[in-house]
Design an enzyme around this catalytic site. Structure first.
Site, PDB file in Angstrom:
ATOM      1  N   LYS A   1       5.367   2.073  10.227  1.00 19.44           N
ATOM      2  CA  LYS A   1       4.320   1.820   9.251  1.00 19.44           C
ATOM      3  C   LYS A   1       4.173   3.032   8.338  1.00 19.44           C
ATOM      4  O   LYS A   1       4.505   4.130   8.796  1.00 19.44           O
ATOM      5  CB  LYS A   1       2.977   1.476   9.890  1.00 19.44           C
ATOM      6  CG  LYS A   1       2.536   2.318  11.086  1.00 19.44           C
ATOM      7  CD  LYS A   1       2.384   3.797  10.965  1.00 19.44           C
ATOM      8  CE  LYS A   1       1.448   4.385   9.939  1.00 19.44           C
ATOM      9  NZ  LYS A   1       1.452   5.887   9.990  1.00 19.44           N
TER      10      LYS A   1
ATOM     11  N   TYR B   1      -4.288   1.538   9.564  1.00 25.23           N
ATOM     12  CA  TYR B   1      -4.810   1.135  10.882  1.00 25.23           C
ATOM     13  C   TYR B   1      -6.173   0.458  10.728  1.00 25.23           C
ATOM     14  O   TYR B   1      -6.520  -0.436  11.495  1.00 25.23           O
ATOM     15  CB  TYR B   1      -4.973   2.349  11.800  1.00 25.23           C
ATOM     16  CG  TYR B   1      -3.674   2.892  12.343  1.00 25.23           C
ATOM     17  CD1 TYR B   1      -3.165   2.432  13.553  1.00 25.23           C
ATOM     18  CD2 TYR B   1      -2.969   3.876  11.668  1.00 25.23           C
ATOM     19  CE1 TYR B   1      -1.989   2.930  14.062  1.00 25.23           C
ATOM     20  CE2 TYR B   1      -1.786   4.385  12.159  1.00 25.23           C
ATOM     21  CZ  TYR B   1      -1.291   3.908  13.359  1.00 25.23           C
ATOM     22  OH  TYR B   1      -0.115   4.392  13.860  1.00 25.23           O
TER      23      TYR B   1
END
Ligand code: NDP
Length: 372
Positions: free
Chosen positions: A142, A227
């Site tokens: 990510k 996140y």
């Protein structure tokens, strides 16, 4: 609507290597790692790590070594000294060691089933696409990319090649997070009303790639804000319909190229909303879910653990398990068995669309940006 990711049925070409594992692996795995195959043997996928930095060396490698259905099969590095060190330590043959120039030769290596891209963000798209063209399954860290356009190209490349593309969203496999998802699905505390999600840390070294736009694509938002976006989405089980963002800079010299602190709000259907903050200036880490009949709180919520979870009724009492081992085991199982998991390229693309919308809102002075 996004089409669900289709995991192709895979040939059993190269992951037929079997290894004995039994009590040893079970005890390494601990309570949270299930014995997947119910026998003393398992199939192992050969994983090649691309970019031997902190996350690859100190977190993914131990996860690979702990996951019974994975083995380190190769490395790709631009640093000859690391190649020597890893070769000696992990007994890697010369033909399983690549650099960024000869990377494409990985296509001819039947020992490598999966290429795991752990490079600076702006390099994710190129190496994912090259790995797909080499016919390898891909796990990419990510944020998936630095733009929606790149993310779409990565998914297209994987689909064209008939390989799987997974994103390193380790929280999807983490037990507290899975319990949050379950409580949302079951409406354990009634309807969700509001979510607060914050994740920030103090970025030290002013020369690191994370502060260079060309390598990082953005600042705290791309790195750890993602996140919070993930957290709001799995906490509500919904996709946002609009966002608004605001940016703050405490150190405009250090953060000349990328965002330091961003706060943003997300609107979900049915009046559900979220307020989030991400920062490279200060430490914060929490996911708080307020519902009609109670609340759930994870703090810490996103780092390597132990995650600490509470509800209005008391502590969640869930044991810590190595996140990377859980992730590697689940992703390998998905490839071996041809079954889906939730941390797909499509999932990464959804986050990239939200990130782009937040940046667009900031550029337009905090305007409300609708999501399609
Ligand atoms: P590091 O800086 O520690 O490592 C990156 C590695 O990439 C370097 O060591 C180097 O490896 C290689 N690299 C190739 N070109 C460059 C370049 N121009 N500049 C810098 N490095 C280069 O980064 P991290 O390991 O912390 O992060 C890598 C990726 O992993 C990022 O996308 C990050 O977002 C993600 N990440 C994910 C986490 C998670 O929890 N899911 C946690 C931490 C990071 P070599 O010398 O071998 O070529």
């Amino acid at each position: 609507m996004n089409k669900p990711f289709q995991f192709p049925t895979l040939s059993r070409r190269s992951f037929l290597r079997k290894t004995a594992y039994g009590l040893g692996a079970a005890s390494i795995a601990g309570a949270g790692l299930p014995m997947m195959f119910g026998s003393s043997q398992t199939e192992q996928l050969g994983i090649a790590l691309v970019g031997l930095g902190n996350y690859a060396k100190n977190h993914l490698l131990p996860g690979i070594l702990e996951a019974p259905n994975c083995r380190l099969a190769g490395i790709v590095t631009g640093t000859p000294a690391k190649a020597e060190e890893w070769k000696a330590k992990h007994n890697l043959p010369d033909n399983c060691i690549y650099n960024y120039e000869n990377f494409d030769e990985i296509a001819n290596n039947p020992d490598i089933d999966v290429v795991y891209v752990v490079l600076p963000n702006s390099m994710h798209a190129e190496y994912t696409i090259r790995a797909a063209q080499a016919g390898k399954h891909i796990i990419c860290e990510k944020p998936m990319s630095v733009s929606v356009k790149e993310a779409e190209a990565m998914i297209a490349a994987a689909n064209t090649a008939g390989v799987t593309l997974s994103i390193g969203y380790r929280m999807h496999f983490e037990p507290h997070t899975q319990e949050v998802m379950r409580m949302t699905r079951d409406k354990t505390h009634g309807e969700i009303i509001f979510v607060n999600a914050n994740f920030g840390f103090r970025a030290g070294n002013p020369n690191q790639w994370r502060l260079k736009k060309a390598l990082a694509g953005g600042g705290a938002m791309m790195d750890v804000g993602i996140y919070c976006i993930q957290g709001t989405r799995y906490a509500t089980g919904l996709e946002p319909i609009a966002v608004r963002g605001q940016e703050f800079k405490n150190d405009p010299v250090k953060f000349a190229e990328v965002d330091e602190t961003i706060s943003w709000q997300m609107e979900f259907p049915n009046g559900i909303a979220a307020n989030c903050t991400t920062s490279y200036g200060y430490r914060i880490e929490e996911l708080h879910i307020g519902a009609e009949k109670g609340w759930t709180n994870l703090s810490p919520a996103f780092s390597y653990g132990p995650i600490i979870g509470k509800t209005h009724k008391g502590p969640m009492n869930i044991a810590h398990t190595n996140h990377q081992a859980l992730q590697m085991e689940a992703m390998a199982r998905s490839i071996i068995e041809g079954t889906p998991h939730s941390a797909t390229g499509e999932e990464g693309l959804r986050d990239m669309k939200i990130i782009e919308a937040i940046y667009k809102s900031i550029a337009k002075g905090g305007k409300r940006i609708k999501l399609g």
